[in-house]
Design a protein around this motif. Sequence first.
Motif, PDB file in Angstrom:
ATOM      1  N   ARG A 295       0.819  -1.203   0.000  1.00 28.42           N
ATOM      2  CA  ARG A 295       0.000   0.000   0.000  1.00 28.42           C
ATOM      3  C   ARG A 295       0.863   1.267   0.000  1.00 28.42           C
ATOM      4  NH1 ARG A 295      -2.394  -4.245   1.445  1.00 28.42           N
ATOM      5  NH2 ARG A 295      -4.662  -4.521   1.604  1.00 28.42           N
ATOM      6  N   VAL A 296       1.954   1.236   0.766  1.00 34.80           N
ATOM      7  CA  VAL A 296       2.871   2.377   0.784  1.00 34.80           C
ATOM      8  C   VAL A 296       3.420   2.628  -0.622  1.00 34.80           C
ATOM      9  CG1 VAL A 296       5.111   3.203   1.614  1.00 34.80           C
ATOM     10  CG2 VAL A 296       3.506   2.135   3.209  1.00 34.80           C
ATOM     11  N   LYS A 297       3.826   1.559  -1.301  1.00 31.37           N
ATOM     12  CA  LYS A 297       4.388   1.695  -2.647  1.00 31.37           C
ATOM     13  C   LYS A 297       3.336   2.144  -3.663  1.00 31.37           C
ATOM     14  CE  LYS A 297       8.022  -1.736  -1.876  1.00 31.37           C
ATOM     15  NZ  LYS A 297       8.551  -3.093  -2.214  1.00 31.37           N
ATOM     16  N   ALA A 298       2.101   1.721  -3.448  1.00 30.04           N
ATOM     17  CA  ALA A 298       1.025   2.144  -4.349  1.00 30.04           C
ATOM     18  C   ALA A 298       0.688   3.621  -4.156  1.00 30.04           C
ATOM     19  CB  ALA A 298      -0.217   1.292  -4.109  1.00 30.04           C
ATOM     20  N   LEU A 299       0.917   4.122  -2.958  1.00 27.56           N
ATOM     21  CA  LEU A 299       0.547   5.496  -2.623  1.00 27.56           C
ATOM     22  C   LEU A 299       1.647   6.510  -2.899  1.00 27.56           C
ATOM     23  CD1 LEU A 299      -1.241   4.809   0.782  1.00 27.56           C
ATOM     24  CD2 LEU A 299      -2.337   5.792  -1.240  1.00 27.56           C
ATOM     25  N   THR A 300       2.900   6.069  -2.970  1.00 28.00           N
ATOM     26  CA  THR A 300       4.017   7.015  -3.012  1.00 28.00           C
ATOM     27  C   THR A 300       5.055   6.649  -4.068  1.00 28.00           C
ATOM     28  OG1 THR A 300       5.278   5.781  -1.342  1.00 28.00           O
ATOM     29  CG2 THR A 300       3.775   7.495  -0.546  1.00 28.00           C
ATOM     30  N   MET A 301       5.854   7.646  -4.421  1.00 33.30           N
ATOM     31  CA  MET A 301       7.052   7.413  -5.225  1.00 33.30           C
ATOM     32  C   MET A 301       8.254   7.717  -4.331  1.00 33.30           C
ATOM     33  SD  MET A 301       7.271  10.803  -7.693  1.00 33.30           S
ATOM     34  CE  MET A 301       5.575  10.692  -8.280  1.00 33.30           C
ATOM     35  N   PRO A 302       9.247   6.822  -4.290  1.00 32.15           N
ATOM     36  CA  PRO A 302      10.381   7.023  -3.374  1.00 32.15           C
ATOM     37  C   PRO A 302      11.344   8.091  -3.885  1.00 32.15           C
ATOM     38  CG  PRO A 302      10.715   5.055  -4.689  1.00 32.15           C
ATOM     39  CD  PRO A 302       9.352   5.570  -5.047  1.00 32.15           C
ATOM     40  N   ILE A 303      11.761   8.980  -2.995  1.00 34.49           N
ATOM     41  CA  ILE A 303      12.734  10.018  -3.322  1.00 34.49           C
ATOM     42  C   ILE A 303      13.728  10.106  -2.159  1.00 34.49           C
ATOM     43  CG2 ILE A 303      13.121  12.439  -3.882  1.00 34.49           C
ATOM     44  CD1 ILE A 303      10.188  12.599  -4.734  1.00 34.49           C
ATOM     45  N   ARG A 304      14.976   9.856  -2.462  1.00 34.37           N
ATOM     46  CA  ARG A 304      15.992   9.939  -1.417  1.00 34.37           C
ATOM     47  C   ARG A 304      16.433  11.393  -1.255  1.00 34.37           C
ATOM     48  NH1 ARG A 304      19.409   7.441   1.808  1.00 34.37           N
ATOM     49  NH2 ARG A 304      21.502   8.282   2.086  1.00 34.37           N
ATOM     50  N   MET A 305      16.504  11.854  -0.013  1.00 28.88           N
ATOM     51  CA  MET A 305      16.984  13.202   0.283  1.00 28.88           C
ATOM     52  C   MET A 305      18.318  13.126   0.996  1.00 28.88           C
ATOM     53  SD  MET A 305      13.765  15.601   1.385  1.00 28.88           S
ATOM     54  CE  MET A 305      14.871  17.007   1.428  1.00 28.88           C
ATOM     55  N   SER A 306      19.223  14.019   0.605  1.00 35.22           N
ATOM     56  CA  SER A 306      20.516  14.109   1.265  1.00 35.22           C
ATOM     57  C   SER A 306      20.833  15.573   1.471  1.00 35.22           C
ATOM     58  CB  SER A 306      21.598  13.425   0.416  1.00 35.22           C
ATOM     59  OG  SER A 306      21.655  14.022  -0.879  1.00 35.22           O
ATOM     60  N   GLY A 307      22.058  15.852   1.836  1.00 38.49           N
ATOM     61  CA  GLY A 307      22.442  17.255   2.024  1.00 38.49           C
ATOM     62  C   GLY A 307      22.812  17.566   3.447  1.00 38.49           C
ATOM     63  N   GLN A 308      22.998  18.838   3.711  1.00 40.13           N
ATOM     64  CA  GLN A 308      23.424  19.309   5.031  1.00 40.13           C
ATOM     65  C   GLN A 308      22.342  19.086   6.070  1.00 40.13           C
ATOM     66  OE1 GLN A 308      24.189  23.486   5.046  1.00 40.13           O
ATOM     67  NE2 GLN A 308      24.827  23.581   7.183  1.00 40.13           N
ATOM     68  N   ASN A 309      22.762  18.708   7.275  1.00 43.25           N
ATOM     69  CA  ASN A 309      21.835  18.545   8.386  1.00 43.25           C
ATOM     70  C   ASN A 309      21.355  19.930   8.813  1.00 43.25           C
ATOM     71  OD1 ASN A 309      20.696  18.246  11.037  1.00 43.25           O
ATOM     72  ND2 ASN A 309      21.680  16.260  11.170  1.00 43.25           N
ATOM     73  N   ARG A 310      20.095  20.221   8.566  1.00 39.85           N
ATOM     74  CA  ARG A 310      19.534  21.545   8.859  1.00 39.85           C
ATOM     75  C   ARG A 310      19.569  21.864  10.350  1.00 39.85           C
ATOM     76  NH1 ARG A 310      15.889  23.596   4.905  1.00 39.85           N
ATOM     77  NH2 ARG A 310      14.665  24.533   6.566  1.00 39.85           N
ATOM     78  N   ARG A 311      19.388  20.855  11.170  1.00 40.58           N
ATOM     79  CA  ARG A 311      19.324  21.096  12.624  1.00 40.58           C
ATOM     80  C   ARG A 311      20.690  21.385  13.205  1.00 40.58           C
ATOM     81  NH1 ARG A 311      15.215  16.016  13.162  1.00 40.58           N
ATOM     82  NH2 ARG A 311      13.383  17.091  12.361  1.00 40.58           N
ATOM     83  N   GLU A 312      21.729  20.726  12.702  1.00 48.11           N
ATOM     84  CA  GLU A 312      23.076  20.970  13.199  1.00 48.11           C
ATOM     85  C   GLU A 312      23.587  22.334  12.766  1.00 48.11           C
ATOM     86  OE1 GLU A 312      25.565  17.809  11.909  1.00 48.11           O
ATOM     87  OE2 GLU A 312      24.779  16.348  13.369  1.00 48.11           O
ATOM     88  N   SER A 313      23.067  22.838  11.636  1.00 50.37           N
ATOM     89  CA  SER A 313      23.563  24.118  11.105  1.00 50.37           C
ATOM     90  C   SER A 313      22.923  25.319  11.766  1.00 50.37           C
ATOM     91  CB  SER A 313      23.304  24.187   9.589  1.00 50.37           C
ATOM     92  OG  SER A 313      21.918  24.158   9.311  1.00 50.37           O
ATOM     93  N   LYS A 314      21.892  25.090  12.584  1.00 46.11           N
ATOM     94  CA  LYS A 314      21.214  26.239  13.232  1.00 46.11           C
ATOM     95  C   LYS A 314      22.024  26.757  14.392  1.00 46.11           C
ATOM     96  CE  LYS A 314      16.491  24.966  11.955  1.00 46.11           C
ATOM     97  NZ  LYS A 314      15.153  24.640  12.439  1.00 46.11           N
TER      98      LYS A 314
END
Length: 314
Positions: A295-314
Amino acid sequence: MEPINNQLRKVMDSQTFQERYDQMKREILENKGVQQFLADNDQEVNKDMVDRGLVKLYEYTGQQHDCDACQSVVKCQNALKGFVPKLSIIRDSIDVEYTPCQQKRMEDERRKAASMIESMHMPKEVLKATIKDLMIDDHSRVNIANKAADFVREFKETGELPHKGFYLYGEFGVGKSFVLGAIANELATLQIKSVVVFVPEFLREMKSSIQDQSLQEKIDFVKKAPVLMLDDLGAETLSSWTRDEILGTIMHYRMAEQLPTFITSNLGYEELEDHLAYNQKGDRDMLKASRIMERVKALTMPIRMSGQNRRESK
């Protein structure tokens, strides 16, 4: 003692009063807004109307008409906060009407948009996010910003929401929740309500809802949302009941009704399936996990996110 009427007449007839009156009248009639009004209505307005309407003209000139420098309706200096005066002619007399200013309209639109987003246990900064606020510091974020814009654009062009949402996964703190808030706010401006749910806290609340008999009402509220956003799926401690009766019920309904669903997780599809297989007692049920993942796969398309940790940079 001299009657008060006589005293007032002397004041009215005095040269000082007349001079002040004439000066005030000149200032009023030199006002650009008043001059434009008189020019636009030169076929109707006469000297008598101007004299009788001088108080209304004074009311008009004594207020702000340009809201560009106004920070908020609360700080508005006009008689009616958030409204600007407009001169008009009503029954052969000059009058002042009030219309909402640009700042008030903008604030009203923001409040209306905010009312379109229902959230459970989500940070305020996430709910204020916009697509323009997304940090574009690597390829994955450029990709998700473009896909988010495409999702919104498809609704604008067709009038129907795309059936598939996104499954955003990646390391802690890269901004997955922020993306949910940005999409929710963008949809809110189009009068589409989103329900944004922090999954671990939501499942804990579901357990306590059994006692106050609000469980079914809350499940229905979430599963029937026009757009559902499940944040941090996979971070919860699962029981067989929360997995099968809560998550399973919600996913099955939304798949059957083709309702767009967005999910964030630190886990990829395979890792999430493994997580869903185990309950808090350590029992493993791959069949139940596989059903939910379908059901998860039927409902969504997978997208991997990367990049700088927003919380550590605050």
